[in-house]
Write an enzyme that holds these catalytic residues in place. Structure first.
Site, mmCIF file in Angstrom:
data_model
loop_
_atom_site.group_PDB
_atom_site.id
_atom_site.type_symbol
_atom_site.label_atom_id
_atom_site.label_comp_id
_atom_site.label_asym_id
_atom_site.label_seq_id
_atom_site.Cartn_x
_atom_site.Cartn_y
_atom_site.Cartn_z
ATOM 1 N N LYS A 68 0.808 -1.233 0.000
ATOM 2 C CA LYS A 68 0.000 0.000 0.000
ATOM 3 C C LYS A 68 0.841 1.282 0.000
ATOM 4 O O LYS A 68 0.445 2.275 -0.596
ATOM 5 C CB LYS A 68 -0.929 0.020 1.219
ATOM 6 C CG LYS A 68 -2.067 -0.992 1.141
ATOM 7 C CD LYS A 68 -2.986 -0.804 2.337
ATOM 8 C CE LYS A 68 -4.105 -1.808 2.373
ATOM 9 N NZ LYS A 68 -5.061 -1.535 3.441
ATOM 10 N N ASP A 104 -10.598 2.684 2.491
ATOM 11 C CA ASP A 104 -10.849 2.087 3.812
ATOM 12 C C ASP A 104 -11.696 3.002 4.699
ATOM 13 O O ASP A 104 -12.573 2.530 5.427
ATOM 14 C CB ASP A 104 -9.527 1.757 4.510
ATOM 15 C CG ASP A 104 -8.860 0.531 3.903
ATOM 16 O OD1 ASP A 104 -9.576 -0.324 3.335
ATOM 17 O OD2 ASP A 104 -7.624 0.421 3.988
#
Ligand code: ATR
Length: 285
Positions: A68, A104
């Site tokens: 990420k 998220d």
């Protein structure tokens, strides 16, 4: 270029990912000609993989642990959530340029909104944990207008680093402060890995908890963590973490396949059934 949109999820390892199941469900439900595949890429191959996405006909995809932060660095443009969180989990192209987003925080908020629309009525939040997941949660709570966000972490320096990163309204606390912080928190969230299958439980003494508080856990395997169970026994409102996994997938699908998909009870049941398989591999995006 392929004649239908092609998307992927990549991580290392990736075999336990549930994202192919989620996107596969939506592709079928909406009758779309597209693909979504899990591709395992080791860290040393990640840069080449991203640089060849367009040549290989990909419309975009998801990125998970441990890629990420590297994805963040490789994107030409980033959405504001990715900028503030410092990690990218969704890639897509716009006018030939690679964009990176972080969904998220969106998934976290959408799950709570769907399960208990009054969850954000208060303004004091207690965030347990200060890792990668905590960053998305703190960003989300700030967006939603929580004016006091208290972060507590076993390693208090990491909580302090997040306080410095996210600024006004955030405070950092030692683990021992939990009982005191529970007294006026209206929203409590576990962002640590405690409570996951195979890990220790997160045991906190809830005798001091504010009776109006809502407690949620971003751990979803098991669906009802020992902490959620204890909170329920205390009469608190609770929301499990599975919906965050499902909702965070929505913006990616929209980018790659052009439809805003719905998180349905049927999709939730599909993932729950997968978690019941003997070789399900615990919690994985
Ligand atoms: P993620 O990206 O999933 O959030 P992470 O960055 O490794 O993963 O963070 C894990 C979080 O769980 C951290 O807050 C970690 O606390 P430390 O920063 O002190 O390591 C927390 N955690 C993991 N095991 C723990 C334990 N046994 N007791 C308390 N906290 C724990």
């Amino acid at each position: 270029m392929a004649d239908h949109p092609k998307a992927f999820v990549t991580g290392f390892p990736i075999r336990h990912s549930r994202s192919p199941l989620i996107h596969g469900y939506w592709l079928k439900k909406y009758g779309l000609e597209g693909t979504y595949q899990a591709i395992e890429i080791a860290p040393e191959g990640f840069t080449d993989f991203v640089r060849s996405l367009q040549n290989n006909g990909y419309t975009g995809g998801n990125v998970t642990i441990p890629h990420k932060e590297m994805a963040f660095a490789l994107c030409k443009k980033r959405d504001s959530a990715a900028e503030d969180i410092g990690a990218v989990n969704t890639l897509w192209f716009e006018d030939g340029e690679l964009w990176g987003g972080n969904t998220d925080a969106y998934g976290f908020l959408a799950n709570l909104d769907a399960k208990d629309p009054s969850w954000d009525n208060g303004d004091k939040a207690l965030v347990i944990g200060a890792g990668g997941a905590s960053r998305a949660v703190i960003y989300a709570l700030k967006q939603r207008g929580f004016s006091e966000i208290r972060i507590v972490n076993r390693t208090v320096e990491r909580a302090q680093a997040l306080k410095d990163r996210f600024g006004q309204g955030i405070t950092a606390h030692e683990w021992q402060a939990i009982p005191e912080l529970l007294q006026d928190a209206t929203f409590i969230v576990n962002t640590t890995s405690l409570g996951m299958e195979g890990k220790d439980d997160l045991t906190i003494d809830l005798s001091f908890v504010n009776a109006n508080a809502l407690l949620t856990d971003i751990v979803y395997a098991p669906l009802e963590t020992p902490l959620l169970k204890a909170a329920r026994a205390h009469g608190l409102r609770t929301v499990d973490g599975l919906g965050m996994l499902l909702h965070q997938a929505v913006p990616g699908f929209q980018h790659w396949f052009g439809i805003t998909p719905e998180v349905t009870p049927e999709l939730r049941a599909l993932i729950l059934a997968d978690m019941d398989r003997p070789t399900h591999g615990g919690q994985s995006r």
